[in-house]
Design a protein around this motif. Structure first.
Motif, PDB file in Angstrom:
ATOM      1  N   ARG A 154       0.845  -1.204   0.000  1.00  0.00           N
ATOM      2  CA  ARG A 154       0.000   0.000   0.000  1.00  0.00           C
ATOM      3  C   ARG A 154       0.876   1.248   0.000  1.00  0.00           C
ATOM      4  O   ARG A 154       1.894   1.297   0.670  1.00  0.00           O
ATOM      5  N   LEU A 155       0.421   2.256  -0.721  1.00  0.00           N
ATOM      6  CA  LEU A 155       1.177   3.500  -0.863  1.00  0.00           C
ATOM      7  C   LEU A 155       0.199   4.677  -0.825  1.00  0.00           C
ATOM      8  O   LEU A 155      -0.887   4.598  -1.397  1.00  0.00           O
ATOM      9  N   ARG A 156       0.602   5.735  -0.142  1.00  0.00           N
ATOM     10  CA  ARG A 156      -0.228   6.948  -0.150  1.00  0.00           C
ATOM     11  C   ARG A 156       0.071   7.768  -1.398  1.00  0.00           C
ATOM     12  O   ARG A 156       1.227   8.158  -1.634  1.00  0.00           O
ATOM     13  N   VAL A 157      -0.964   8.030  -2.174  1.00  0.00           N
ATOM     14  CA  VAL A 157      -0.873   8.993  -3.267  1.00  0.00           C
ATOM     15  C   VAL A 157      -1.596  10.251  -2.789  1.00  0.00           C
ATOM     16  O   VAL A 157      -2.809  10.235  -2.602  1.00  0.00           O
ATOM     17  N   PRO A 158      -0.873  11.346  -2.536  1.00  0.00           N
ATOM     18  CA  PRO A 158      -1.483  12.534  -1.922  1.00  0.00           C
ATOM     19  C   PRO A 158      -2.328  13.340  -2.901  1.00  0.00           C
ATOM     20  O   PRO A 158      -1.978  14.456  -3.290  1.00  0.00           O
ATOM     21  N   ALA A 159      -3.453  12.747  -3.310  1.00  0.00           N
ATOM     22  CA  ALA A 159      -4.346  13.367  -4.288  1.00  0.00           C
ATOM     23  C   ALA A 159      -5.546  13.965  -3.567  1.00  0.00           C
ATOM     24  O   ALA A 159      -6.468  13.248  -3.190  1.00  0.00           O
ATOM     25  N   GLU A 160      -5.521  15.275  -3.372  1.00  0.00           N
ATOM     26  CA  GLU A 160      -6.595  15.977  -2.672  1.00  0.00           C
ATOM     27  C   GLU A 160      -7.486  16.658  -3.719  1.00  0.00           C
ATOM     28  O   GLU A 160      -7.044  17.593  -4.392  1.00  0.00           O
ATOM     29  N   TYR A 180      -2.551  18.091  -8.114  1.00  0.00           N
ATOM     30  CA  TYR A 180      -3.537  17.015  -8.208  1.00  0.00           C
ATOM     31  C   TYR A 180      -3.365  16.252  -9.530  1.00  0.00           C
ATOM     32  O   TYR A 180      -3.421  15.023  -9.572  1.00  0.00           O
ATOM     33  N   GLY A 181      -3.126  16.989 -10.606  1.00  0.00           N
ATOM     34  CA  GLY A 181      -2.894  16.338 -11.893  1.00  0.00           C
ATOM     35  C   GLY A 181      -1.605  15.520 -11.894  1.00  0.00           C
ATOM     36  O   GLY A 181      -1.560  14.407 -12.443  1.00  0.00           O
ATOM     37  N   TRP A 182      -0.563  16.041 -11.232  1.00  0.00           N
ATOM     38  CA  TRP A 182       0.734  15.354 -11.176  1.00  0.00           C
ATOM     39  C   TRP A 182       0.631  14.008 -10.457  1.00  0.00           C
ATOM     40  O   TRP A 182       1.398  13.087 -10.747  1.00  0.00           O
ATOM     41  N   THR A 183      -0.320  13.889  -9.522  1.00  0.00           N
ATOM     42  CA  THR A 183      -0.447  12.631  -8.784  1.00  0.00           C
ATOM     43  C   THR A 183      -0.824  11.465  -9.694  1.00  0.00           C
ATOM     44  O   THR A 183      -0.661  10.309  -9.297  1.00  0.00           O
ATOM     45  N   ARG A 184      -1.322  11.753 -10.890  1.00  0.00           N
ATOM     46  CA  ARG A 184      -1.623  10.659 -11.822  1.00  0.00           C
ATOM     47  C   ARG A 184      -0.350   9.894 -12.184  1.00  0.00           C
ATOM     48  O   ARG A 184      -0.385   8.679 -12.397  1.00  0.00           O
ATOM     49  N   VAL A 199      -6.958  11.760  -0.765  1.00  0.00           N
ATOM     50  CA  VAL A 199      -6.284  12.031   0.508  1.00  0.00           C
ATOM     51  C   VAL A 199      -6.558  13.481   0.892  1.00  0.00           C
ATOM     52  O   VAL A 199      -6.455  14.379   0.048  1.00  0.00           O
ATOM     53  N   PHE A 200      -6.910  13.703   2.162  1.00  0.00           N
ATOM     54  CA  PHE A 200      -7.127  15.064   2.643  1.00  0.00           C
ATOM     55  C   PHE A 200      -6.150  15.376   3.772  1.00  0.00           C
ATOM     56  O   PHE A 200      -5.806  14.506   4.563  1.00  0.00           O
ATOM     57  N   GLY A 201      -5.739  16.646   3.813  1.00  0.00           N
ATOM     58  CA  GLY A 201      -4.773  17.093   4.807  1.00  0.00           C
ATOM     59  C   GLY A 201      -3.678  17.949   4.201  1.00  0.00           C
ATOM     60  O   GLY A 201      -2.903  18.570   4.932  1.00  0.00           O
ATOM     61  N   LEU A 202      -3.597  17.995   2.868  1.00  0.00           N
ATOM     62  CA  LEU A 202      -2.552  18.793   2.223  1.00  0.00           C
ATOM     63  C   LEU A 202      -2.797  20.288   2.430  1.00  0.00           C
ATOM     64  O   LEU A 202      -1.917  21.012   2.898  1.00  0.00           O
ATOM     65  N   LYS A 203      -3.980  20.738   2.084  1.00  0.00           N
ATOM     66  CA  LYS A 203      -4.306  22.162   2.186  1.00  0.00           C
ATOM     67  C   LYS A 203      -4.297  22.608   3.643  1.00  0.00           C
ATOM     68  O   LYS A 203      -3.954  23.760   3.940  1.00  0.00           O
ATOM     69  N   TRP A 204      -4.673  21.699   4.532  1.00  0.00           N
ATOM     70  CA  TRP A 204      -4.775  22.013   5.953  1.00  0.00           C
ATOM     71  C   TRP A 204      -3.620  21.416   6.752  1.00  0.00           C
ATOM     72  O   TRP A 204      -3.761  21.192   7.955  1.00  0.00           O
TER      73      TRP A 204
END
Length: 260
Positions: A154-160, A180-184, A199-204
């Motif tokens: 499992r891997l986190r992809v930080p796509a908010e 967000y586009g780069w996470t592709r 994934v949420f938490g980037l902006k905050w």
């Protein structure tokens, strides 16, 4: 269907972080944590994790703004004399991409961090990277290649999703949409691994408070969602120095009271 996972980064950084992870798991909604294997309180974090069989622990790979495992003598091109990685993420990213010597040291350090996690005896549930540095294609390639040998699944992809953040009243910039586009690209590199849909938490980052979680939850899309946090039971000297504006205690309290 919706699956919401609350996670904590920087497990092992300080004992106040470790205490927050333990209590937020026992008393709140925290389901997983990401371990910094070279951090000052890593041993304490592993001890606590062994007593929490329900806590899913992964590797928080540190390749910027943190302690290396191998030290400066082994990593002269990518660490300072104190064995720490620079806080200048852009400069390090250029070095990792263009310098063969830096890439050799990068590979060795990634291997060492995965090996240290394996030596802890904990099951490797997932992996992610400090400051989301796995969005760097060279780091992602090495992290996935080496991680698979250590059982990475499992891997986190930080796509908010920008649309959700806009619906929450946040100003969504061109940079947010570009990221967000780069996470592709990372999602393509991670093919075959389990990744969250969003994934949420980037902006905050550092400010995932109870009020913000309460506003976010009704808008969470279907699929697997990770909400990542930086909890601590108190703001000790190291946290004040490293993350002066983060609301660690507020994030800890949010994990205690969130109702997904």
């Amino acid at each position: 269907m919706r699956e919401i996972i609350f996670s904590a980064d920087d497990f092992g950084l300080t004992e106040s972080v470790n205490e927050a992870v333990e209590r937020a798991h026992r008393e709140g909604v925290l389901g997983q944590a990401s371990l910094m294997v070279a951090a000052p309180a890593a041993e304490d974090a592993v001890r606590r994790a062994r007593m929490l069989p329900g806590l899913k622990v992964g590797l928080h790979l540190v390749l910027v703004d943190g302690d290396s495992l191998l030290g400066h003598a082994r990593l002269p091109h990518i660490t300072g004399p104190d064995g720490r990685f620079s806080t200048n993420q852009a400069a390090l990213g250029v070095r990792y991409f263009f310098s063969p010597a830096a890439r050799r040291e990068l590979r060795a350090e990634i291997e060492a961090q995965f090996a240290a996690f394996a030596d802890s005896g904990l099951d490797l549930h997932h992996a992610d990277a400090h400051k989301h540095f796995l969005l760097h294609p060279t780091i992602a390639r090495l992290m996935i290649e080496i991680g698979r040998r250590y059982g990475l699944k499992r891997l986190r992809v930080p796509a908010e999703p920008p649309a959700v953040m806009a619906a929450l009243g946040e100003r969504v910039t061109f940079g947010d949409r570009a990221l967000y586009g780069w996470t592709r690209l990372l999602r393509a590199q991670a093919r075959g691994l389990e990744v969250p849909d969003q994934v949420f938490g980037l902006k905050w980052s550092g400010h995932v408070t109870a009020e913000r979680i309460a506003r976010l939850l009704p808008l969470v899309p279907e699929g697997r969602t990770e909400i990542y946090t930086h909890p601590a039971t108190r703001r000790d000297e190291a946290l004040v120095r490293l993350m002066p504006d983060y609301e660690h205690v507020a994030e800890f309290e949010a994990l205690l009271h969130a109702r997904p």
